[in-house]
Enzyme design. Structure first.
Site, PDB file in Angstrom:
ATOM      1  N   ARG A   1       0.840  -1.206   0.000  1.00 57.23           N
ATOM      2  CA  ARG A   1       0.000   0.000   0.000  1.00 57.23           C
ATOM      3  C   ARG A   1       0.876   1.258   0.000  1.00 57.23           C
ATOM      4  O   ARG A   1       0.551   2.254  -0.656  1.00 57.23           O
ATOM      5  CB  ARG A   1      -0.942  -0.031   1.213  1.00 57.23           C
ATOM      6  CG  ARG A   1      -1.918   1.123   1.242  1.00 57.23           C
ATOM      7  CD  ARG A   1      -3.026   0.927   2.288  1.00 57.23           C
ATOM      8  NE  ARG A   1      -3.681   2.197   2.565  1.00 57.23           N
ATOM      9  CZ  ARG A   1      -3.644   2.851   3.724  1.00 57.23           C
ATOM     10  NH1 ARG A   1      -2.988   2.326   4.759  1.00 57.23           N
ATOM     11  NH2 ARG A   1      -4.255   3.997   3.872  1.00 57.23           N
TER      12      ARG A   1
ATOM     13  N   HIS B   1       0.612   4.056  -2.869  1.00 59.91           N
ATOM     14  CA  HIS B   1       0.259   5.451  -2.555  1.00 59.91           C
ATOM     15  C   HIS B   1       1.381   6.420  -2.918  1.00 59.91           C
ATOM     16  O   HIS B   1       1.125   7.589  -3.183  1.00 59.91           O
ATOM     17  CB  HIS B   1      -0.128   5.584  -1.082  1.00 59.91           C
ATOM     18  CG  HIS B   1      -1.530   5.140  -0.805  1.00 59.91           C
ATOM     19  ND1 HIS B   1      -2.328   5.691   0.162  1.00 59.91           N
ATOM     20  CD2 HIS B   1      -2.295   4.181  -1.399  1.00 59.91           C
ATOM     21  CE1 HIS B   1      -3.521   5.090   0.164  1.00 59.91           C
ATOM     22  NE2 HIS B   1      -3.513   4.165  -0.766  1.00 59.91           N
TER      23      HIS B   1
ATOM     24  N   HIS C   1      -6.344  -6.041  -3.646  1.00 56.74           N
ATOM     25  CA  HIS C   1      -7.193  -6.140  -2.455  1.00 56.74           C
ATOM     26  C   HIS C   1      -7.458  -7.584  -2.039  1.00 56.74           C
ATOM     27  O   HIS C   1      -8.197  -7.822  -1.083  1.00 56.74           O
ATOM     28  CB  HIS C   1      -8.500  -5.361  -2.660  1.00 56.74           C
ATOM     29  CG  HIS C   1      -8.322  -3.884  -2.459  1.00 56.74           C
ATOM     30  ND1 HIS C   1      -9.308  -2.959  -2.678  1.00 56.74           N
ATOM     31  CD2 HIS C   1      -7.237  -3.159  -2.040  1.00 56.74           C
ATOM     32  CE1 HIS C   1      -8.849  -1.745  -2.418  1.00 56.74           C
ATOM     33  NE2 HIS C   1      -7.604  -1.843  -2.042  1.00 56.74           N
TER      34      HIS C   1
ATOM     35  N   TRP D   1     -10.555  -8.582   2.723  1.00 56.78           N
ATOM     36  CA  TRP D   1     -11.340  -8.877   1.516  1.00 56.78           C
ATOM     37  C   TRP D   1     -11.423 -10.380   1.260  1.00 56.78           C
ATOM     38  O   TRP D   1     -12.356 -10.859   0.620  1.00 56.78           O
ATOM     39  CB  TRP D   1     -10.694  -8.229   0.291  1.00 56.78           C
ATOM     40  CG  TRP D   1     -10.800  -6.742   0.199  1.00 56.78           C
ATOM     41  CD1 TRP D   1     -11.764  -6.027  -0.452  1.00 56.78           C
ATOM     42  CD2 TRP D   1      -9.904  -5.761   0.750  1.00 56.78           C
ATOM     43  NE1 TRP D   1     -11.524  -4.675  -0.337  1.00 56.78           N
ATOM     44  CE2 TRP D   1     -10.389  -4.477   0.394  1.00 56.78           C
ATOM     45  CE3 TRP D   1      -8.739  -5.822   1.508  1.00 56.78           C
ATOM     46  CZ2 TRP D   1      -9.752  -3.288   0.757  1.00 56.78           C
ATOM     47  CZ3 TRP D   1      -8.108  -4.641   1.881  1.00 56.78           C
ATOM     48  CH2 TRP D   1      -8.617  -3.400   1.508  1.00 56.78           C
TER      49      TRP D   1
END
Ligand code: HEM
Length: 377
Positions: free
Chosen positions: A131, A135, A258, A274
């Site tokens: 992540r 990002h 995800h 998820w």
């Protein structure tokens, strides 16, 4: 605390007993004996022994010739090169130029730390490292050629404090000792390398990598609002990823990340994983999207979906858009059917994401991409 899903995940994780030792052998010393050698000039002999003794004296001649031979041999000893003996040449003086082997050592150090610190979250820092890399890259704006993984500007408060980046300090802190161990690597190259390592160590496809990102100062921080908002619709997804230069197929492929990790109420406000194997990359995210029944979760938090069967899994509104929108759904179905297709297209989209806005030609000069050896290979 180990939950059922955590132990399930741990069971699935590959243990890596044959982790390769990273220590390099100390360079062998140059073994040619270096005897002390004094140079005698002919003039020196003449002055020491006197011209009379030298002229016509056979002993003197022999001695003189011997001295000359010794001089020649001595010169040879001093100019012998290690590579003539099959030994590595001495390192060139000048700034350190890291090579593939050096970056592999960084990869190995991140992989080892991932294994050592397996009591975080669902048993791995892998998802949060991925992540962080996403990002760092996902701020790219193709029109102005600003943002992207070059710069690592999330180190500075304006960008680090953006709501979308909540919780990423955990990933940055995880990498701080690695940066101390390998001070020559830039933060921006390290964050992306760690993202690559996370994917590979969580059994995803090999992700080709090349270095060349430079760290930039606070003035290069991107404005808030460049990363996606999970409460939004298909127009938002297309606007955000379109700004980076991605098409529908790539947007869906990237969303397959995800399968990994979870939402945290103290970060995004959303809650839960998820999939049932949040530290192993698979196409399960797509399978669950098309095969399970999903309903709104009844709670006080932000609007999110939960699976009707176990009520332990979640989907964000932006995840559900991928099955509701026709253009996106076609790709969700393709990936749900075939993990190999997902891995191939995910890899291509991730390589593109991680390189957005990086002026490699001006920095590293490294043209080819490298594939790191995973710890379990
Ligand atoms: C519409 C696009 C996307 C939205 C709205 C979105 C939103 C979110 C949110 C809300 C979280 C939970 C953060 C938390 O509470 O800790 C999350 C986690 C995560 N996202 Fe995304 N995301 C998107 C696309 C992506 C992409 C393209 C990638 C990677 C290629 C990615 C990788 C991850 C990972 C690995 C996590 C788990 C982090 C952890 O477990 O700490 N996401 N995302």
């Amino acid at each position: 605390m180990a939950t059922a899903s955590r132990s399930f995940t741990r069971a699935l994780r590959t243990s890596t007993p044959n982790f390769r030792a990273t220590a390099t052998r100390p360079a062998r010393r140059f073994a040619v004996p270096q005897q002390p050698f004094r140079q005698h000039s002919r003039r020196g002999y003449a002055s020491e022994n006197g011209p009379d003794k030298y002229e016509g004296n056979p002993k003197g001649l022999i001695f003189g010739a011997g001295a000359l031979l010794a001089a020649a041999a001595g010169y040879g000893v001093y100019t012998l090169k290690p590579e003539w003996f099959g030994q590595p040449a001495k390192a060139q003086k000048g700034p350190f130029q890291p090579k593939f082997e050096d970056y592999q050592k960084v990869y190995d150090a991140v992989a080892k730390k991932l294994q050592d610190e397996d009591d975080y979250d669902d048993g791995s820092y892998g998802p949060v490292l991925l992540r962080l890399a996403w990002h760092a890259s996902g701020t790219y704006d193709a029109q102005t050629n600003t943002g992207g993984s070059n710069g690592a500007t999330m180190r500075f408060a304006p960008e680090g404090d953006h709501g979308a980046n909540a919780g990423l300090k955990a990933a940055r802190d995880f990498l701080t000792p690695i940066k101390t161990q390998f001070p020559w690597i830039t933060y921006s190259d390290l964050w992306i390398l760690a993202g690559v390592c996370a994917i590979q160590e969580m059994q995803g496809p090999p992700i080709p990598y090349r270095p060349g990102r430079t760290d930039r100062d606070v003035s290069f921080c991107t404005p808030d609002g460049r990363l996606p908002d999970a409460s939004k619709d298909h127009n938002h997804i297309r606007a955000i990823f379109g700004r980076m230069g991605f098409d529908d197929r790539e947007m869906v492929a990237l969303s397959g990340a995800h399968a990994l990790g979870r939402c945290h109420t103290d970060r995004s406000g959303y809650d839960g994983p998820w999939t049932f194997s949040p530290t192993v990359l698979t196409n399960d995210y797509f399978k669950l999207l098309v095969e399970e029944r999903w309903g709104w979760k009844k709670w006080n938090g932000p609007k999110q979906f939960e699976d009707s069967k176990t009520r332990t899994l979640m989907m964000l509104p932006t995840d559900m858009v991928l099955v509701k929108d026709k253009g996106f759904r076609a790709h969700v179905e393709r990936y749900a059917k075939d993990n190999e297709v997902f891995f191939r297209e995910f890899k291509e989209a991730v390589v593109k994401l991680f390189e957005l806005g990086v002026p490699f030609e001006k920095t590293s000069g490294v043209e080819e991409r490298w594939v790191f050896k995973s710890s379990f290979e």
